[in-house]
Write a protein that holds these residues in place. Structure first.
Motif, PDB file in Angstrom:
ATOM      1  N   LYS A  17       0.835  -1.207   0.000  1.00 39.35           N
ATOM      2  CA  LYS A  17       0.000   0.000   0.000  1.00 39.35           C
ATOM      3  C   LYS A  17       0.868   1.254   0.000  1.00 39.35           C
ATOM      4  O   LYS A  17       0.599   2.210  -0.729  1.00 39.35           O
ATOM      5  CB  LYS A  17      -0.917   0.033   1.232  1.00 39.35           C
ATOM      6  CG  LYS A  17      -2.096  -0.884   1.163  1.00 39.35           C
ATOM      7  CD  LYS A  17      -2.907  -0.734   2.458  1.00 39.35           C
ATOM      8  CE  LYS A  17      -3.914  -1.825   2.625  1.00 39.35           C
ATOM      9  NZ  LYS A  17      -4.598  -1.724   3.942  1.00 39.35           N
ATOM     10  N   LEU A  18       1.917   1.239   0.823  1.00 38.44           N
ATOM     11  CA  LEU A  18       2.830   2.377   0.891  1.00 38.44           C
ATOM     12  C   LEU A  18       3.530   2.583  -0.454  1.00 38.44           C
ATOM     13  O   LEU A  18       3.606   3.704  -0.956  1.00 38.44           O
ATOM     14  CB  LEU A  18       3.873   2.164   1.996  1.00 38.44           C
ATOM     15  CG  LEU A  18       4.969   3.214   2.086  1.00 38.44           C
ATOM     16  CD1 LEU A  18       4.389   4.588   2.397  1.00 38.44           C
ATOM     17  CD2 LEU A  18       5.997   2.803   3.133  1.00 38.44           C
ATOM     18  N   VAL A  19       3.989   1.501  -1.054  1.00 36.24           N
ATOM     19  CA  VAL A  19       4.653   1.584  -2.358  1.00 36.24           C
ATOM     20  C   VAL A  19       3.696   2.162  -3.395  1.00 36.24           C
ATOM     21  O   VAL A  19       4.051   3.069  -4.149  1.00 36.24           O
ATOM     22  CB  VAL A  19       5.172   0.199  -2.816  1.00 36.24           C
ATOM     23  CG1 VAL A  19       5.565   0.205  -4.280  1.00 36.24           C
ATOM     24  CG2 VAL A  19       6.339  -0.246  -1.942  1.00 36.24           C
ATOM     25  N   LEU A  20       2.471   1.641  -3.430  1.00 42.00           N
ATOM     26  CA  LEU A  20       1.496   2.104  -4.422  1.00 42.00           C
ATOM     27  C   LEU A  20       1.167   3.577  -4.244  1.00 42.00           C
ATOM     28  O   LEU A  20       1.080   4.323  -5.222  1.00 42.00           O
ATOM     29  CB  LEU A  20       0.229   1.253  -4.374  1.00 42.00           C
ATOM     30  CG  LEU A  20       0.415  -0.201  -4.811  1.00 42.00           C
ATOM     31  CD1 LEU A  20      -0.865  -0.995  -4.584  1.00 42.00           C
ATOM     32  CD2 LEU A  20       0.857  -0.292  -6.251  1.00 42.00           C
ATOM     33  N   CYS A  21       1.003   4.009  -3.000  1.00 44.13           N
ATOM     34  CA  CYS A  21       0.734   5.434  -2.746  1.00 44.13           C
ATOM     35  C   CYS A  21       1.886   6.288  -3.247  1.00 44.13           C
ATOM     36  O   CYS A  21       1.677   7.326  -3.879  1.00 44.13           O
ATOM     37  CB  CYS A  21       0.524   5.678  -1.253  1.00 44.13           C
ATOM     38  SG  CYS A  21      -1.040   5.087  -0.624  1.00 44.13           S
ATOM     39  N   THR A  22       3.089   5.844  -2.966  1.00 48.86           N
ATOM     40  CA  THR A  22       4.277   6.598  -3.371  1.00 48.86           C
ATOM     41  C   THR A  22       4.415   6.630  -4.889  1.00 48.86           C
ATOM     42  O   THR A  22       4.694   7.680  -5.473  1.00 48.86           O
ATOM     43  CB  THR A  22       5.538   5.984  -2.731  1.00 48.86           C
ATOM     44  OG1 THR A  22       5.350   5.933  -1.316  1.00 48.86           O
ATOM     45  CG2 THR A  22       6.770   6.796  -3.046  1.00 48.86           C
ATOM     46  N   SER A  99      13.968  -0.179  -8.401  1.00 51.95           N
ATOM     47  CA  SER A  99      14.842   0.251  -7.310  1.00 51.95           C
ATOM     48  C   SER A  99      14.065   1.113  -6.325  1.00 51.95           C
ATOM     49  O   SER A  99      14.210   0.968  -5.112  1.00 51.95           O
ATOM     50  CB  SER A  99      16.028   1.035  -7.852  1.00 51.95           C
ATOM     51  OG  SER A  99      16.806   0.221  -8.687  1.00 51.95           O
ATOM     52  N   SER A 100      13.239   1.992  -6.855  1.00 50.51           N
ATOM     53  CA  SER A 100      12.434   2.871  -6.017  1.00 50.51           C
ATOM     54  C   SER A 100      11.506   2.050  -5.130  1.00 50.51           C
ATOM     55  O   SER A 100      11.393   2.290  -3.928  1.00 50.51           O
ATOM     56  CB  SER A 100      11.632   3.823  -6.896  1.00 50.51           C
ATOM     57  OG  SER A 100      10.773   4.606  -6.127  1.00 50.51           O
ATOM     58  N   LYS A 101      10.858   1.042  -5.720  1.00 53.84           N
ATOM     59  CA  LYS A 101       9.947   0.183  -4.969  1.00 53.84           C
ATOM     60  C   LYS A 101      10.713  -0.553  -3.870  1.00 53.84           C
ATOM     61  O   LYS A 101      10.275  -0.594  -2.725  1.00 53.84           O
ATOM     62  CB  LYS A 101       9.274  -0.813  -5.915  1.00 53.84           C
ATOM     63  CG  LYS A 101       8.326  -1.742  -5.220  1.00 53.84           C
ATOM     64  CD  LYS A 101       7.689  -2.724  -6.173  1.00 53.84           C
ATOM     65  CE  LYS A 101       6.740  -3.604  -5.395  1.00 53.84           C
ATOM     66  NZ  LYS A 101       6.401  -4.838  -5.987  1.00 53.84           N
ATOM     67  N   ALA A 102      11.855  -1.112  -4.214  1.00 51.23           N
ATOM     68  CA  ALA A 102      12.660  -1.849  -3.236  1.00 51.23           C
ATOM     69  C   ALA A 102      13.122  -0.930  -2.107  1.00 51.23           C
ATOM     70  O   ALA A 102      13.130  -1.323  -0.936  1.00 51.23           O
ATOM     71  CB  ALA A 102      13.853  -2.504  -3.923  1.00 51.23           C
ATOM     72  N   GLU A 103      13.488   0.287  -2.451  1.00 51.01           N
ATOM     73  CA  GLU A 103      13.933   1.240  -1.434  1.00 51.01           C
ATOM     74  C   GLU A 103      12.795   1.612  -0.481  1.00 51.01           C
ATOM     75  O   GLU A 103      13.006   1.714   0.728  1.00 51.01           O
ATOM     76  CB  GLU A 103      14.487   2.502  -2.100  1.00 51.01           C
ATOM     77  CG  GLU A 103      15.828   2.288  -2.764  1.00 51.01           C
ATOM     78  CD  GLU A 103      16.254   3.458  -3.638  1.00 51.01           C
ATOM     79  OE1 GLU A 103      15.602   4.523  -3.606  1.00 51.01           O
ATOM     80  OE2 GLU A 103      17.249   3.295  -4.360  1.00 51.01           O
ATOM     81  N   ILE A 104      11.609   1.797  -1.016  1.00 50.09           N
ATOM     82  CA  ILE A 104      10.451   2.135  -0.186  1.00 50.09           C
ATOM     83  C   ILE A 104      10.153   0.978   0.772  1.00 50.09           C
ATOM     84  O   ILE A 104       9.955   1.178   1.976  1.00 50.09           O
ATOM     85  CB  ILE A 104       9.215   2.459  -1.051  1.00 50.09           C
ATOM     86  CG1 ILE A 104       9.458   3.723  -1.869  1.00 50.09           C
ATOM     87  CG2 ILE A 104       7.963   2.609  -0.187  1.00 50.09           C
ATOM     88  CD1 ILE A 104       8.481   3.909  -3.016  1.00 50.09           C
ATOM     89  N   GLU A 105      10.130  -0.252   0.228  1.00 48.53           N
ATOM     90  CA  GLU A 105       9.868  -1.421   1.068  1.00 48.53           C
ATOM     91  C   GLU A 105      10.930  -1.558   2.152  1.00 48.53           C
ATOM     92  O   GLU A 105      10.607  -1.785   3.325  1.00 48.53           O
ATOM     93  CB  GLU A 105       9.834  -2.689   0.212  1.00 48.53           C
ATOM     94  CG  GLU A 105       8.629  -2.786  -0.682  1.00 48.53           C
ATOM     95  CD  GLU A 105       8.734  -3.905  -1.698  1.00 48.53           C
ATOM     96  OE1 GLU A 105       7.696  -4.267  -2.255  1.00 48.53           O
ATOM     97  OE2 GLU A 105       9.859  -4.410  -1.951  1.00 48.53           O
TER      98      GLU A 105
END
Length: 156
Positions: A17-22, A99-105
């Motif tokens: 959810k956090l990744v999708l919002c970002t 990379s952005s997704k992995a960093e957020i997670e």
């Protein structure tokens, strides 16, 4: 008895959810993220192949690929053996999205584990690592041990 109460899945959903919002803030929606992910794993496939992979309507895939191409996440190249067919490839921008997704997670999981004392966090990480490796090994083998165990449980 489910001792985990599927909490691993539930935590992963919250991270998603956090990744999708970002990523929505960057103009990329859920379905587009799924398409980019599939394309990163199957570069050079056609829209028809993507539709099969994603179990999606060909028209919806055509719209998504057009949008993602306009946003710079994929490129099209003519198929060498069939000029009517185009092959789709992720761009560097699509790779950066990964990379952005992995960093957020990673940041979210760091935030969560910061609530644990250092020794608990280390033990938890070691346990997760064991579970991950067992999961990956079983998945690569096609889940034979799990399926065998489930059959035994069902027969009991």
């Amino acid at each position: 008895m489910d001792i985990t109460e599927r909490k691993i899945t539930k935590i992963a959903r919250e991270a998603e959810k956090l990744v999708l919002c970002t990523l929505r803030e960057q103009g990329v929606g859920t379905a587009e993220i799924d398409l980019i992910h599939a394309l990163r794993h199957h570069p050079g496939c056609t829209q028809a192949a993507l539709a099969e992979l994603l179990h999606a309507d060909k028209a919806a895939i055509a719209r998504r690929t057009k949008n993602l191409e306009a946003k710079g996440y994929l490129v099209r190249e003519d198929a060498p053996n069939d000029r009517r067919s185009q092959l789709l490839y992720p761009t560097g921008k699509a790779e950066n999205l990964k990379s952005s997704k992995a960093e957020i997670e990673a940041a979210f999981y760091e935030y969560l584990t910061a609530a644990l004392p250092a020794d608990e966090a280390a033990a938890f990480a070691a346990t997760l690592d064991k579970l991950y490796h067992r999961s990956k090994t079983e998945s690569r083998a096609g889940f034979p041990h799990f399926q065998r165990e489930c059959k035994t449980d069902d027969e009991a």
